[in-house]
Design a protein around this motif. Structure first.
Motif, PDB file in Angstrom:
ATOM      1  N   THR A 196       0.940  -1.334  -0.304  1.00  0.00           N
ATOM      2  CA  THR A 196       0.056   0.327  -0.063  1.00  0.00           C
ATOM      3  C   THR A 196       0.791   1.355   0.095  1.00  0.00           C
ATOM      4  OG1 THR A 196      -1.625   0.921   1.288  1.00  0.00           O
ATOM      5  CG2 THR A 196      -0.411  -0.429   2.417  1.00  0.00           C
ATOM      6  N   GLU A 197       0.527   2.234  -0.704  1.00  0.00           N
ATOM      7  CA  GLU A 197       0.790   3.940  -0.869  1.00  0.00           C
ATOM      8  C   GLU A 197       0.510   4.648   0.502  1.00  0.00           C
ATOM      9  OE1 GLU A 197       1.462   4.978  -4.818  1.00  0.00           O
ATOM     10  OE2 GLU A 197       2.309   2.863  -4.962  1.00  0.00           O
ATOM     11  N   LEU A 198       0.741   5.464   1.289  1.00  0.00           N
ATOM     12  CA  LEU A 198      -0.290   6.512   2.214  1.00  0.00           C
ATOM     13  C   LEU A 198       0.451   7.742   1.641  1.00  0.00           C
ATOM     14  CD1 LEU A 198       1.209   3.913   3.774  1.00  0.00           C
ATOM     15  CD2 LEU A 198      -0.191   4.078   5.619  1.00  0.00           C
ATOM     16  N   GLU A 199      -0.232   7.752   1.169  1.00  0.00           N
ATOM     17  CA  GLU A 199      -0.398   9.797   0.318  1.00  0.00           C
ATOM     18  C   GLU A 199      -0.796  10.841   1.737  1.00  0.00           C
ATOM     19  OE1 GLU A 199       0.762   9.410  -4.161  1.00  0.00           O
ATOM     20  OE2 GLU A 199      -1.758  10.150  -3.334  1.00  0.00           O
ATOM     21  N   PHE A 200      -0.512  11.840   2.129  1.00  0.00           N
ATOM     22  CA  PHE A 200      -0.248  12.715   3.696  1.00  0.00           C
ATOM     23  C   PHE A 200      -0.253  13.420   3.166  1.00  0.00           C
ATOM     24  CE2 PHE A 200       3.052  12.899   5.594  1.00  0.00           C
ATOM     25  CZ  PHE A 200       3.780  11.206   4.905  1.00  0.00           C
ATOM     26  N   ALA A 204       8.370  13.441  -1.003  1.00  0.00           N
ATOM     27  CA  ALA A 204       7.261  14.456  -1.488  1.00  0.00           C
ATOM     28  C   ALA A 204       6.740  14.348  -2.609  1.00  0.00           C
ATOM     29  CB  ALA A 204       8.292  15.707  -1.221  1.00  0.00           C
ATOM     30  N   GLU A 205       5.594  13.934  -2.452  1.00  0.00           N
ATOM     31  CA  GLU A 205       4.424  14.086  -3.332  1.00  0.00           C
ATOM     32  C   GLU A 205       4.199  14.933  -4.350  1.00  0.00           C
ATOM     33  OE1 GLU A 205       2.695  12.700  -5.351  1.00  0.00           O
ATOM     34  OE2 GLU A 205       2.643  10.254  -5.183  1.00  0.00           O
ATOM     35  N   TYR A 206       3.508  15.394  -4.984  1.00  0.00           N
ATOM     36  CA  TYR A 206       3.597  16.153  -5.993  1.00  0.00           C
ATOM     37  C   TYR A 206       2.429  17.823  -5.818  1.00  0.00           C
ATOM     38  CZ  TYR A 206       1.397  18.573 -10.270  1.00  0.00           C
ATOM     39  OH  TYR A 206       1.049  19.747 -11.408  1.00  0.00           O
ATOM     40  N   PHE A 232       3.319  14.050   1.137  1.00  0.00           N
ATOM     41  CA  PHE A 232       4.080  13.532   0.982  1.00  0.00           C
ATOM     42  C   PHE A 232       4.003  11.418   0.551  1.00  0.00           C
ATOM     43  CE2 PHE A 232       5.859  17.059   3.499  1.00  0.00           C
ATOM     44  CZ  PHE A 232       7.610  16.985   2.710  1.00  0.00           C
ATOM     45  N   GLU A 233       4.747  10.808   0.886  1.00  0.00           N
ATOM     46  CA  GLU A 233       4.196   9.510   0.347  1.00  0.00           C
ATOM     47  C   GLU A 233       5.238   8.655   1.751  1.00  0.00           C
ATOM     48  OE1 GLU A 233       3.042   8.143  -3.459  1.00  0.00           O
ATOM     49  OE2 GLU A 233       4.080   6.605  -3.323  1.00  0.00           O
ATOM     50  N   VAL A 234       4.587   7.258   1.985  1.00  0.00           N
ATOM     51  CA  VAL A 234       4.971   6.479   2.202  1.00  0.00           C
ATOM     52  C   VAL A 234       4.391   4.971   2.014  1.00  0.00           C
ATOM     53  CG1 VAL A 234       5.634   5.206   4.911  1.00  0.00           C
ATOM     54  CG2 VAL A 234       6.153   7.767   5.091  1.00  0.00           C
TER      55      VAL A 234
END
Ligand code: GLU
Ligand code: MG
Length: 455
Positions: free
Chosen positions: A146-150, A199-201, A206-208
């Protein structure tokens, strides 16, 4: 601590195990133990006990009203025909997954049981385990990641001050390095094994991503990762939003699910005769996911904010199709290459963090099984942006909340995979949200629900 015996004068092995886990945690300085459960609207709830009560939490469980499953994002309660104010379930701790997560604090996932000890048909974690068993009975073993974006905010939920933002930027890492280093160490120490942190878009996004694991373990890991991200953010004087749309004018948070699948020792998404090495059964699995999209969008992405994210151009997979490394397709295929040591897998991009992760994984796996059992053929691949005119059928997803909930409610497949009580409950919590925020400006709705899915 209560004395528990197997009845023949000997301690049952699971009691001995629970006792040794308790002793170890106590010597590690743990005082408080929490067991979590996720409601149908994606919120995380918990019961806490002093660490000496770990064996009781495992065996008898702690009391929780059935309504825990139908708490809503705005803290309303959406009662259903099987869930009212009467009755009590027992929340039982899965001690094998318990671990220390902070000074004095331990965590473990829990499942809902009836008073007589049987698994509750309302329990999302139990339902996922049941679907995994159905796959295993047919020789199929899935691994999921899974990808966690926050999005990070100030403690009171505002925008963080910063000089600027570069998508996937080093600047963001420099700015938030103390948080990111602490987060990495904390996730590693909790045994979560993050694969990537970046870091995300979107601004302050951010994403883990977490390594592939058996499905229930993946979902437990996702719940724990959210808790830990919240703990670390608080340590650095920030808060964290797992809303599908933290800011009405900003990027959405996804909760993409990756799946690889084996029959016995054979990978189903590589080494076959189909496109990119997909086997016939792997093709049916992908077909099943796509065939089940209409049935299960009400599980994957159905909060009152989800439709704002699930749009073309936002890399949320808002098209009912699949394609190799296609970030606009609901199913992005990731081939087995030297650059992909985990092997071939499919990524379901439509899922957002308002979903109950256990139910989303159960829906995905149930769809896969349906596709394989029905021998569905792999649909034609979409090799370009599905929103553009091309040599492929129109595939736009209609993310309208009422539409996806009506489809979920009417779905026989969903009733079979999740059970009628869960389907009714999921529809009820989302319709409650719809009613509560009807006619509300998305800016206000985003603000009201910014932390509804934060642990
Ligand atoms: N934030 C996007 C979403 O809402 C995903 C971006 C990406 O491809 O990682 O799903
Ligand atoms: Mg991402």
């Amino acid at each position: 601590m209560e004395a528990v015996s197997s009845g023949a004068g000997q301690e049952a092995p699971e009691n001995i195990m629970a006792e040794s886990i308790r002793a170890q945690l106590e010597s590690d300085g743990v005082t408080l133990l929490v067991g979590t459960a996720v409601d149908f609207a994606g919120g995380t709830h918990c019961k806490g006990v002093p660490i000496r009560r770990l064996p009781a939490f495992r065996q008898a469980g702690m009391g929780a009203s059935p309504s825990w499953n139908v708490f809503c994002a705005d803290n309303g309660i959406a009662f259903t025909s099987s869930i009212g104010p009467i009755g009590d379930l027992r929340l039982r701790l899965d001690t094998a997954r318990v671990r220390k997560i902070d000074d004095g604090l331990a965590w473990g996932p829990a499942t809902f049981h009836e008073q007589d000890g049987s698994l509750s048909p309302l329990c999302p974690r139990g339902r996922l385990a049941g679907v995994v068993d159905s796959l295993a009975a047919r020789g199929l073993s899935p691994l999921m990641g899974t990808e966690l974006e926050f999005v990070l905010t100030t403690r009171d939920g505002g925008h963080l001050p910063k000089p600027g933002w570069t998508a996937y930027g080093m600047g963001a890492v420099v700015e938030r390095r103390a948080f990111l280093v602490d987060l990495t160490a904390t996730l590693e120490a909790a045994g979560l094994g993050p694969e990537q942190i970046h870091a995300e878009y979107g601004e302050d996004q951010f994403e883990v991503s977490l390594a592939p694991a058996p499905p229930v373990e993946m979902a437990d890991g996702c719940v724990l990762a959210r808790i830990l991200i919240g703990i670390v953010a608080a340590r650095h004087n920030m808060a964290v939003s797992f809303s599908p749309l933290p800011w009405a004018d900003g990027a959405g948070n996804g909760a993409h699910l990756h799946l690889s699948l084996k029959r016995d020792d054979t990978h189903l998404f590589s080494g076959g005769e189909g496109p990119h090495g997909i086997t016939a059964e792997g093709g049916s699995a992908i077909a099943g996911i796509l065939a089940g999209l209409d049935d299960f969008l009400g599980v994957y992405a159905a909060s009152v904010l989800s439709a704002h994210r699930l749009r073309p151009g936002r890399w949320s997979g808002a098209a009912a199709c699949w394609g190799l490394e296609n970030r606009e397709a609901a199913v992005r295929f990731v081939a087995a290459t030297a650059g992909n040591p985990h092997g071939a897998n499919v990524e379901l991009k439509v899922v957002d963090p308002s979903a109950n992760i256990y139910l989303a994984a159960a829906a995905l796996l149930g769809s896969v099984l349906h596709g394989i059992e029905a021998g569905l053929p792999l649909p034609v691949e979409v090799p370009g942006n599905p929103a553009d005119a091309g040599d492929w059928p129109a595939t736009a997803i209609d993310p309208d909340q009422a539409t996806v909930l009506n489809a979920l409610e009417a779905s026989q497949l969903a009733g079979r995979i999740l059970g009628p009580d869960i389907v009714e409950g999921v529809v009820a919590v989302r319709r409650h949200e719809a009613g509560r925020f009807a006619g509300t400006d998305p800016v206000e709705t985003a603000q009201a629900l910014r932390f509804a899915w934060s642990a």
